[in-house]
Design a protein around this motif. Structure first.
Motif, PDB file in Angstrom:
ATOM      1  N   ALA A  42       0.817  -1.218   0.000  1.00 43.04           N
ATOM      2  CA  ALA A  42       0.000   0.000   0.000  1.00 43.04           C
ATOM      3  C   ALA A  42       0.846   1.262   0.000  1.00 43.04           C
ATOM      4  CB  ALA A  42      -0.934  -0.007   1.212  1.00 43.04           C
ATOM      5  N   GLY A  43       2.168   1.105  -0.110  1.00 43.18           N
ATOM      6  CA  GLY A  43       3.059   2.253  -0.158  1.00 43.18           C
ATOM      7  C   GLY A  43       3.476   2.779   1.199  1.00 43.18           C
ATOM      8  N   ILE A  44       3.289   1.951   2.253  1.00 43.67           N
ATOM      9  CA  ILE A  44       3.635   2.361   3.618  1.00 43.67           C
ATOM     10  C   ILE A  44       4.899   1.624   4.042  1.00 43.67           C
ATOM     11  CG2 ILE A  44       2.870   2.422   6.022  1.00 43.67           C
ATOM     12  CD1 ILE A  44      -0.043   2.261   4.891  1.00 43.67           C
ATOM     13  N   GLU A  45       5.963   2.357   4.319  1.00 51.29           N
ATOM     14  CA  GLU A  45       7.188   1.710   4.782  1.00 51.29           C
ATOM     15  C   GLU A  45       7.086   1.434   6.281  1.00 51.29           C
ATOM     16  OE1 GLU A  45      10.868   2.512   2.536  1.00 51.29           O
ATOM     17  OE2 GLU A  45       9.980   4.490   2.241  1.00 51.29           O
ATOM     18  N   VAL A  46       7.744   0.355   6.699  1.00 49.57           N
ATOM     19  CA  VAL A  46       7.592  -0.138   8.070  1.00 49.57           C
ATOM     20  C   VAL A  46       8.938  -0.102   8.798  1.00 49.57           C
ATOM     21  CG1 VAL A  46       6.895  -2.078   9.521  1.00 49.57           C
ATOM     22  CG2 VAL A  46       5.675  -1.620   7.370  1.00 49.57           C
ATOM     23  N   VAL A  47       8.932   0.532   9.970  1.00 48.35           N
ATOM     24  CA  VAL A  47      10.076   0.513  10.870  1.00 48.35           C
ATOM     25  C   VAL A  47       9.787  -0.516  11.962  1.00 48.35           C
ATOM     26  CG1 VAL A  47      11.479   1.824  12.503  1.00 48.35           C
ATOM     27  CG2 VAL A  47      10.584   2.949  10.443  1.00 48.35           C
ATOM     28  N   ALA A  48      10.568  -1.589  12.018  1.00 48.88           N
ATOM     29  CA  ALA A  48      10.409  -2.587  13.072  1.00 48.88           C
ATOM     30  C   ALA A  48      11.040  -2.041  14.347  1.00 48.88           C
ATOM     31  CB  ALA A  48      11.050  -3.905  12.675  1.00 48.88           C
ATOM     32  N   TYR A  49      10.259  -2.029  15.415  1.00 52.57           N
ATOM     33  CA  TYR A  49      10.711  -1.438  16.679  1.00 52.57           C
ATOM     34  C   TYR A  49      10.869  -2.504  17.748  1.00 52.57           C
ATOM     35  CZ  TYR A  49      10.829   1.679  20.750  1.00 52.57           C
ATOM     36  OH  TYR A  49      11.196   2.338  21.901  1.00 52.57           O
ATOM     37  N   ASP A  50      12.036  -2.602  18.318  1.00 52.51           N
ATOM     38  CA  ASP A  50      12.351  -3.466  19.456  1.00 52.51           C
ATOM     39  C   ASP A  50      12.383  -4.952  19.097  1.00 52.51           C
ATOM     40  OD1 ASP A  50      13.057  -3.130  22.292  1.00 52.51           O
ATOM     41  OD2 ASP A  50      11.398  -4.523  22.613  1.00 52.51           O
ATOM     42  N   ARG A  51      11.468  -5.409  18.238  1.00 48.78           N
ATOM     43  CA  ARG A  51      11.470  -6.796  17.785  1.00 48.78           C
ATOM     44  C   ARG A  51      11.570  -6.819  16.270  1.00 48.78           C
ATOM     45  NH1 ARG A  51       6.333  -8.710  21.548  1.00 48.78           N
ATOM     46  NH2 ARG A  51       7.370  -8.414  23.560  1.00 48.78           N
ATOM     47  N   LEU A  52      12.379  -7.717  15.742  1.00 47.96           N
ATOM     48  CA  LEU A  52      12.632  -7.779  14.311  1.00 47.96           C
ATOM     49  C   LEU A  52      11.489  -8.508  13.610  1.00 47.96           C
ATOM     50  CD1 LEU A  52      14.542  -7.102  12.015  1.00 47.96           C
ATOM     51  CD2 LEU A  52      15.812  -9.196  12.515  1.00 47.96           C
ATOM     52  N   ALA A  53      10.492  -7.754  13.173  1.00 47.46           N
ATOM     53  CA  ALA A  53       9.344  -8.330  12.483  1.00 47.46           C
ATOM     54  C   ALA A  53       9.771  -8.913  11.141  1.00 47.46           C
ATOM     55  CB  ALA A  53       8.272  -7.263  12.272  1.00 47.46           C
ATOM     56  N   GLU A  54       9.141 -10.009  10.740  1.00 50.12           N
ATOM     57  CA  GLU A  54       9.384 -10.576   9.422  1.00 50.12           C
ATOM     58  C   GLU A  54       8.652  -9.750   8.372  1.00 50.12           C
ATOM     59  OE1 GLU A  54      11.368 -12.963   8.567  1.00 50.12           O
ATOM     60  OE2 GLU A  54      11.945 -13.694  10.543  1.00 50.12           O
ATOM     61  N   GLY A  55       9.089  -9.890   7.124  1.00 52.42           N
ATOM     62  CA  GLY A  55       8.498  -9.133   6.033  1.00 52.42           C
ATOM     63  C   GLY A  55       9.450  -8.068   5.538  1.00 52.42           C
ATOM     64  N   PRO A  56       9.056  -7.341   4.487  1.00 57.42           N
ATOM     65  CA  PRO A  56       9.945  -6.359   3.863  1.00 57.42           C
ATOM     66  C   PRO A  56      10.015  -5.041   4.626  1.00 57.42           C
ATOM     67  CG  PRO A  56       7.853  -6.402   2.708  1.00 57.42           C
ATOM     68  CD  PRO A  56       7.781  -7.496   3.738  1.00 57.42           C
ATOM     69  N   ILE A  57      10.568  -5.105   5.830  1.00 55.44           N
ATOM     70  CA  ILE A  57      10.688  -3.896   6.639  1.00 55.44           C
ATOM     71  C   ILE A  57      11.769  -2.982   6.058  1.00 55.44           C
ATOM     72  CG2 ILE A  57       9.851  -4.990   8.735  1.00 55.44           C
ATOM     73  CD1 ILE A  57      12.779  -5.166   9.667  1.00 55.44           C
ATOM     74  N   SER A  58      11.641  -1.693   6.309  1.00 56.09           N
ATOM     75  CA  SER A  58      12.576  -0.711   5.766  1.00 56.09           C
ATOM     76  C   SER A  58      13.682  -0.340   6.750  1.00 56.09           C
ATOM     77  CB  SER A  58      11.824   0.562   5.372  1.00 56.09           C
ATOM     78  OG  SER A  58      10.894   0.300   4.354  1.00 56.09           O
ATOM     79  N   ALA A  59      13.421  -0.523   8.055  1.00 59.27           N
ATOM     80  CA  ALA A  59      14.394  -0.125   9.082  1.00 59.27           C
ATOM     81  C   ALA A  59      14.071  -0.848  10.376  1.00 59.27           C
ATOM     82  CB  ALA A  59      14.361   1.391   9.287  1.00 59.27           C
ATOM     83  N   TYR A  60      15.038  -0.839  11.284  1.00 59.79           N
ATOM     84  CA  TYR A  60      14.880  -1.580  12.544  1.00 59.79           C
ATOM     85  C   TYR A  60      15.697  -0.910  13.633  1.00 59.79           C
ATOM     86  CZ  TYR A  60      15.779  -5.501  15.831  1.00 59.79           C
ATOM     87  OH  TYR A  60      15.919  -6.306  16.932  1.00 59.79           O
ATOM     88  N   THR A  61      15.144  -0.858  14.827  1.00 60.36           N
ATOM     89  CA  THR A  61      15.917  -0.413  15.985  1.00 60.36           C
ATOM     90  C   THR A  61      15.576  -1.270  17.198  1.00 60.36           C
ATOM     91  OG1 THR A  61      16.511   1.451  17.415  1.00 60.36           O
ATOM     92  CG2 THR A  61      14.228   1.363  16.654  1.00 60.36           C
ATOM     93  N   SER A  62      16.602  -1.610  17.942  1.00 58.21           N
ATOM     94  CA  SER A  62      16.422  -2.411  19.151  1.00 58.21           C
ATOM     95  C   SER A  62      17.722  -2.330  19.944  1.00 58.21           C
ATOM     96  CB  SER A  62      16.085  -3.866  18.801  1.00 58.21           C
ATOM     97  OG  SER A  62      15.772  -4.606  19.973  1.00 58.21           O
ATOM     98  N   PHE A  63      17.873  -3.268  20.859  1.00 59.95           N
ATOM     99  CA  PHE A  63      19.105  -3.390  21.635  1.00 59.95           C
ATOM    100  C   PHE A  63      19.886  -4.593  21.119  1.00 59.95           C
ATOM    101  CE2 PHE A  63      15.965  -1.223  24.168  1.00 59.95           C
ATOM    102  CZ  PHE A  63      16.664  -0.130  24.639  1.00 59.95           C
TER     103      PHE A  63
END
Length: 367
Positions: free
Chosen positions: A127-148
């Motif tokens: 749908a044209g929405i980029e996804v930032v995975a936060y704290d847990r690394l979600a599966e799928g075509p995520i664009s960015a990730y942050t955690s420890f």
């Protein structure tokens, strides 16, 4: 905004955070960090989905910190749409659908179930929405990730437990209370802990605790006491503070006093540490993690590159070399409460040292 306390060896971080090359070179399934969408101004629409509200951190720290940073970065013009899944993966999938319907520009997602959310992530990206995975690394075509550095979290816990046990490590058995199998972080905590503990202690019982529930941890601990015998348990590895609370209740009922680990530096856990009921927690400075999520989300929504924020790369089963920010952690014990959670403004001495804990705080010099 409080500053992070950093206590992870640079060498260990360098190994765990090493970049593997560009997503294009590696055939990445993740979205390009420099979006081709038309540039937007500050009036962006950001979706924020957090996984549950039993753990105090999400509503007390993560949500307000992320929202504050987004507002700062957009001159207070961004619209933020928020929902909490209350540990329900199906509900979170519905919440993603709602965000798609509402046409958010970018989605910050802390997944209840990292694998189950994959299709929802794909729908958002389609749908044209980029996804930032936060704290847990979600599966799928995520664009960015942050955690420890989650393996390092487990190592920190294991090392603290070994140090506290000392010569007693061989006198009996420990119980390992890991987190939920639906949370990829739990597997990394476990990996880190085992890398330190294996061969140095005997694990009498080990559990993967459904939903990270303190009640389930309490029941598991009662079962472990019955199976091992209360005189043979020398320590407990608990993957987080909420479970540690349930574990300590079971230990007290059985008349057992042994070191128990934790994670998240929840207020109740810090108070248990002050009282000597819980040995340690892992202090994870939420501000740097929240700031990174906000910065990456705003950049993606505006069609800007992530290079200035994301210095690391991580990969999942479905995305390779995802631009990432990984934040280091520190072991929290009686010895450094002043220098961590109080210094960083997470809690005041008055919040920690209520009447019940005042004498212990005075003895430790907390304030």
């Amino acid at each position: 905004m409080r500053r992070a306390a950093v206590a992870v060896a640079a060498g260990a971080m360098a190994v765990s955070l090493a970049a593997c090359g560009s997503a294009e070179e590696a055939g990445s399934d993740s979205a390009d960090s420099s979006s081709s969408a038309p540039a937007k101004g500050d009036d962006i629409k950001v979706g924020l989905l957090l996984p549950e509200n039993k753990t105090a951190r999400y509503e007390k720290f993560d949500r307000p910190l992320i929202e504050k940073k987004i507002k700062e970065l957009t001159n207070n013009k961004a619209e933020i749409q928020y929902n909490n899944a209350r540990q329900d993966a199906n509900l979170q999938a519905q919440q993603v659908d709602t965000m798609i319907t509402n046409k958010v520009d970018v989605l910050i997602l802390d997944a209840v179930d990292a694998k189950a959310i994959k299709n929802s992530v794909q729908k958002a990206v389609d749908a044209g929405i980029e996804v930032v995975a936060y704290d847990r690394l979600a599966e799928g075509p995520i664009s960015a990730y942050t955690s420890f550095d989650n393996v390092e979290v487990g190592k920190t816990q294991g090392e603290a437990l070994l140090a506290e046990l000392g010569d007693k490590a061989g006198d009996g058995e420990i119980v390992m209370m890991n987190g939920s199998v639906t949370d990829p972080n739990a597997a990394m905590f476990k990996e880190g802990a085992h890398s330190v503990l294996d061969g140095k202690v005997t694990v009498g019982k080990e559990y993967d605790t459904k939903e990270w529930s303190p009640d389930n941890a309490n029941a598991n601990m009662e079962a472990a006491i019955s199976a091992i015998g209360k005189d043979k348990i020398v320590g407990v590895y608990s993957a987080n503070d909420g479970m540690a609370g349930g574990i300590i209740t079971a230990l007290k009922a059985a008349g057992i006093d042994v070191p128990v680990t934790g994670q998240d530096a929840e207020l109740a856990a810090v108070q248990r540490i002050v009282a000597g009921e819980q040995f340690m927690s892992v202090y994870k400075p939420y501000a740097p993690e929240a700031d990174a999520a906000a910065e990456m989300a705003v950049a993606l929504a505006k069609g800007e590159p992530l290079d200035a924020v994301a210095k690391d790369k991580v990969s999942s089963d479905s995305a390779t070399d995802v631009p990432s920010v990984l934040v280091p952690v520190t072991s929290l014990t009686q010895d450094n409460i002043n220098d961590t959670v109080i210094k960083d403004g997470v809690y005041t001495a008055a919040e920690i040292c209520t009447a019940k804990y005042k004498a212990a705080c005075d003895e430790l010099g907390i304030g």
